[in-house]
Design a protein around this motif. Structure first.
Motif, PDB file in Angstrom:
ATOM      1  N   ALA A  54       0.619  -4.368   5.033  1.00 46.46           N
ATOM      2  CA  ALA A  54       0.673  -3.194   4.158  1.00 46.46           C
ATOM      3  C   ALA A  54       0.527  -1.908   4.967  1.00 46.46           C
ATOM      4  O   ALA A  54       1.266  -0.937   4.754  1.00 46.46           O
ATOM      5  CB  ALA A  54      -0.415  -3.280   3.094  1.00 46.46           C
ATOM      6  N   ALA A  55      -0.416  -1.892   5.897  1.00 45.24           N
ATOM      7  CA  ALA A  55      -0.632  -0.692   6.712  1.00 45.24           C
ATOM      8  C   ALA A  55       0.609  -0.380   7.554  1.00 45.24           C
ATOM      9  O   ALA A  55       1.010   0.788   7.656  1.00 45.24           O
ATOM     10  CB  ALA A  55      -1.856  -0.877   7.604  1.00 45.24           C
ATOM     11  N   LEU A  56       1.218  -1.391   8.132  1.00 50.95           N
ATOM     12  CA  LEU A  56       2.431  -1.183   8.923  1.00 50.95           C
ATOM     13  C   LEU A  56       3.577  -0.649   8.058  1.00 50.95           C
ATOM     14  O   LEU A  56       4.313   0.254   8.480  1.00 50.95           O
ATOM     15  CB  LEU A  56       2.856  -2.478   9.612  1.00 50.95           C
ATOM     16  N   ILE A  65      -2.391   6.032   3.646  1.00 55.28           N
ATOM     17  CA  ILE A  65      -3.077   4.789   3.296  1.00 55.28           C
ATOM     18  C   ILE A  65      -4.413   5.110   2.624  1.00 55.28           C
ATOM     19  O   ILE A  65      -5.068   4.240   2.081  1.00 55.28           O
ATOM     20  CB  ILE A  65      -3.275   3.914   4.557  1.00 55.28           C
ATOM     21  N   ILE A  66      -4.798   6.377   2.627  1.00 56.90           N
ATOM     22  CA  ILE A  66      -6.092   6.807   2.092  1.00 56.90           C
ATOM     23  C   ILE A  66      -6.004   6.914   0.569  1.00 56.90           C
ATOM     24  O   ILE A  66      -5.147   7.634   0.040  1.00 56.90           O
ATOM     25  CB  ILE A  66      -6.527   8.142   2.738  1.00 56.90           C
ATOM     26  N   PRO A  67      -6.889   6.212  -0.159  1.00 62.33           N
ATOM     27  CA  PRO A  67      -6.787   6.099  -1.615  1.00 62.33           C
ATOM     28  C   PRO A  67      -6.798   7.414  -2.399  1.00 62.33           C
ATOM     29  O   PRO A  67      -6.110   7.531  -3.391  1.00 62.33           O
ATOM     30  CB  PRO A  67      -7.998   5.254  -2.006  1.00 62.33           C
ATOM     31  N   HIS A  68      -7.569   8.402  -1.989  1.00 59.80           N
ATOM     32  CA  HIS A  68      -7.707   9.618  -2.787  1.00 59.80           C
ATOM     33  C   HIS A  68      -6.619  10.653  -2.511  1.00 59.80           C
ATOM     34  O   HIS A  68      -6.604  11.700  -3.129  1.00 59.80           O
ATOM     35  CB  HIS A  68      -9.077  10.258  -2.538  1.00 59.80           C
ATOM     36  N   MET A  69      -5.725  10.369  -1.587  1.00 56.96           N
ATOM     37  CA  MET A  69      -4.700  11.346  -1.214  1.00 56.96           C
ATOM     38  C   MET A  69      -3.391  11.077  -1.949  1.00 56.96           C
ATOM     39  O   MET A  69      -3.115   9.967  -2.382  1.00 56.96           O
ATOM     40  CB  MET A  69      -4.493  11.326   0.294  1.00 56.96           C
ATOM     41  N   GLU A  70      -2.598  12.118  -2.056  1.00 60.88           N
ATOM     42  CA  GLU A  70      -1.296  12.048  -2.711  1.00 60.88           C
ATOM     43  C   GLU A  70      -0.290  11.334  -1.799  1.00 60.88           C
ATOM     44  O   GLU A  70      -0.146  11.686  -0.633  1.00 60.88           O
ATOM     45  CB  GLU A  70      -0.816  13.467  -3.014  1.00 60.88           C
ATOM     46  N   ALA A  71       0.406  10.357  -2.343  1.00 59.36           N
ATOM     47  CA  ALA A  71       1.411   9.622  -1.569  1.00 59.36           C
ATOM     48  C   ALA A  71       2.680  10.453  -1.426  1.00 59.36           C
ATOM     49  O   ALA A  71       3.088  11.139  -2.369  1.00 59.36           O
ATOM     50  CB  ALA A  71       1.729   8.303  -2.255  1.00 59.36           C
ATOM     51  N   ASP A  72       3.298  10.381  -0.267  1.00 59.20           N
ATOM     52  CA  ASP A  72       4.556  11.082  -0.032  1.00 59.20           C
ATOM     53  C   ASP A  72       5.750  10.260  -0.501  1.00 59.20           C
ATOM     54  O   ASP A  72       6.784  10.809  -0.854  1.00 59.20           O
ATOM     55  CB  ASP A  72       4.722  11.398   1.462  1.00 59.20           C
ATOM     56  N   ARG A  73       5.579   8.940  -0.472  1.00 51.11           N
ATOM     57  CA  ARG A  73       6.663   8.040  -0.858  1.00 51.11           C
ATOM     58  C   ARG A  73       6.114   6.873  -1.674  1.00 51.11           C
ATOM     59  O   ARG A  73       4.981   6.466  -1.492  1.00 51.11           O
ATOM     60  CB  ARG A  73       7.354   7.488   0.393  1.00 51.11           C
ATOM     61  N   LEU A  74       6.978   6.323  -2.493  1.00 53.08           N
ATOM     62  CA  LEU A  74       6.650   5.116  -3.241  1.00 53.08           C
ATOM     63  C   LEU A  74       7.137   3.934  -2.413  1.00 53.08           C
ATOM     64  O   LEU A  74       8.340   3.701  -2.296  1.00 53.08           O
ATOM     65  CB  LEU A  74       7.320   5.133  -4.612  1.00 53.08           C
ATOM     66  N   ARG A 120     -10.895  -0.098 -11.300  1.00 56.27           N
ATOM     67  CA  ARG A 120     -11.293   1.094 -12.061  1.00 56.27           C
ATOM     68  C   ARG A 120     -11.423   2.341 -11.182  1.00 56.27           C
ATOM     69  O   ARG A 120     -11.015   3.415 -11.588  1.00 56.27           O
ATOM     70  CB  ARG A 120     -12.623   0.861 -12.794  1.00 56.27           C
ATOM     71  N   ARG A 121     -11.984   2.206 -10.009  1.00 52.85           N
ATOM     72  CA  ARG A 121     -12.259   3.374  -9.155  1.00 52.85           C
ATOM     73  C   ARG A 121     -11.052   3.806  -8.315  1.00 52.85           C
ATOM     74  O   ARG A 121     -10.954   4.974  -7.965  1.00 52.85           O
ATOM     75  CB  ARG A 121     -13.436   3.101  -8.225  1.00 52.85           C
ATOM     76  N   PHE A 122     -10.170   2.870  -7.997  1.00 50.56           N
ATOM     77  CA  PHE A 122      -9.095   3.201  -7.064  1.00 50.56           C
ATOM     78  C   PHE A 122      -7.696   2.893  -7.588  1.00 50.56           C
ATOM     79  O   PHE A 122      -6.827   3.760  -7.548  1.00 50.56           O
ATOM     80  CB  PHE A 122      -9.324   2.490  -5.722  1.00 50.56           C
ATOM     81  N   ILE A 123      -7.460   1.679  -8.049  1.00 52.72           N
ATOM     82  CA  ILE A 123      -6.101   1.290  -8.422  1.00 52.72           C
ATOM     83  C   ILE A 123      -5.578   2.100  -9.601  1.00 52.72           C
ATOM     84  O   ILE A 123      -4.475   2.661  -9.531  1.00 52.72           O
ATOM     85  CB  ILE A 123      -6.016  -0.220  -8.713  1.00 52.72           C
ATOM     86  N   ILE A 124      -6.319   2.189 -10.673  1.00 58.31           N
ATOM     87  CA  ILE A 124      -5.837   2.913 -11.847  1.00 58.31           C
ATOM     88  C   ILE A 124      -5.596   4.393 -11.537  1.00 58.31           C
ATOM     89  O   ILE A 124      -4.524   4.918 -11.875  1.00 58.31           O
ATOM     90  CB  ILE A 124      -6.769   2.690 -13.055  1.00 58.31           C
ATOM     91  N   PRO A 125      -6.533   5.096 -10.867  1.00 57.20           N
ATOM     92  CA  PRO A 125      -6.227   6.485 -10.506  1.00 57.20           C
ATOM     93  C   PRO A 125      -5.027   6.624  -9.560  1.00 57.20           C
ATOM     94  O   PRO A 125      -4.220   7.547  -9.703  1.00 57.20           O
ATOM     95  CB  PRO A 125      -7.510   6.975  -9.831  1.00 57.20           C
ATOM     96  N   GLU A 126      -4.889   5.700  -8.603  1.00 60.94           N
ATOM     97  CA  GLU A 126      -3.729   5.740  -7.705  1.00 60.94           C
ATOM     98  C   GLU A 126      -2.439   5.562  -8.489  1.00 60.94           C
ATOM     99  O   GLU A 126      -1.460   6.286  -8.278  1.00 60.94           O
ATOM    100  CB  GLU A 126      -3.823   4.635  -6.652  1.00 60.94           C
ATOM    101  N   GLU A 127      -2.425   4.584  -9.386  1.00 61.64           N
ATOM    102  CA  GLU A 127      -1.223   4.338 -10.175  1.00 61.64           C
ATOM    103  C   GLU A 127      -0.908   5.514 -11.088  1.00 61.64           C
ATOM    104  O   GLU A 127       0.263   5.822 -11.315  1.00 61.64           O
ATOM    105  CB  GLU A 127      -1.356   3.032 -10.954  1.00 61.64           C
ATOM    106  N   ASP A 128      -1.926   6.174 -11.610  1.00 57.41           N
ATOM    107  CA  ASP A 128      -1.696   7.364 -12.438  1.00 57.41           C
ATOM    108  C   ASP A 128      -1.017   8.473 -11.628  1.00 57.41           C
ATOM    109  O   ASP A 128      -0.088   9.122 -12.114  1.00 57.41           O
ATOM    110  CB  ASP A 128      -3.004   7.878 -13.043  1.00 57.41           C
ATOM    111  N   ARG A 129      -1.476   8.681 -10.377  1.00 62.06           N
ATOM    112  CA  ARG A 129      -0.846   9.694  -9.522  1.00 62.06           C
ATOM    113  C   ARG A 129       0.605   9.309  -9.203  1.00 62.06           C
ATOM    114  O   ARG A 129       1.504  10.157  -9.237  1.00 62.06           O
ATOM    115  CB  ARG A 129      -1.638   9.871  -8.222  1.00 62.06           C
TER     116      ARG A 129
END
Length: 149
Positions: A54-56, A65-74, A120-129
């Protein structure tokens, strides 16, 4: 504070708690047998492989790869074709491996608790973004790729 509230910190806390439960030898319970070490190694190794793949892939796609940051690509290629959360799945597999390694059967309930917290803490907020940023692309991705397996 965001740098403290990251999945590896939660994972390390759950591993430490599993280790403590294994050392306490509560009620004398044990998984028993030499095979348990092999199984633990398979889960730990499998988790590490998932995380590395996944990291590669994320690095190749030039996204965070940092959970709280905005992704540039899907990212939908590589291991992300099989699971939307290979890193968290790898974390859960490694936690299971360490529970087995520490011979801590009473720590097994920690696994679903860990998954629930991560979700609850990471996946759902990431998916919302991702849902807000990539709209239809993310909706199609969710239709064809499961969250865990």
């Amino acid at each position: 504070m965001k740098w403290i509230d990251i999945p590896p910190i939660w994972w390390a806390a759950f591993v430490a708690l599993s280790w403590w439960i294994g050392r306490a030898e509560l009620f004398g319970l044990s998984f028993g047998g030499d095979w348990i070490g092999l199984l633990a190694g398979i889960f730990i190794g499998g988790g590490l492989i998932l995380i590395a793949l996944a990291a590669l892939e994320m690095r190749k796609q030039r996204t965070t790869i940092i959970p709280h940051m905005e992704a540039d690509r899907l990212v939908q290629s590589g291991i992300f074709r099989r699971t939307r959360n290979p890193i968290y799945l790898g974390d859960a597999l490694m936690l299971l491996g360490f529970i087995l390694r520490f011979d801590a059967p009473l720590a097994l309930p920690l696994l679903p608790v860990f998954v629930w917290i991560i979700e609850r803490r990471f996946i759902i907020p990431e998916e919302d973004r991702l849902r807000r940023k990539f709209r239809m692309d993310f909706a199609r991705y969710c239709e064809k790729t499961r969250r865990w397996l």
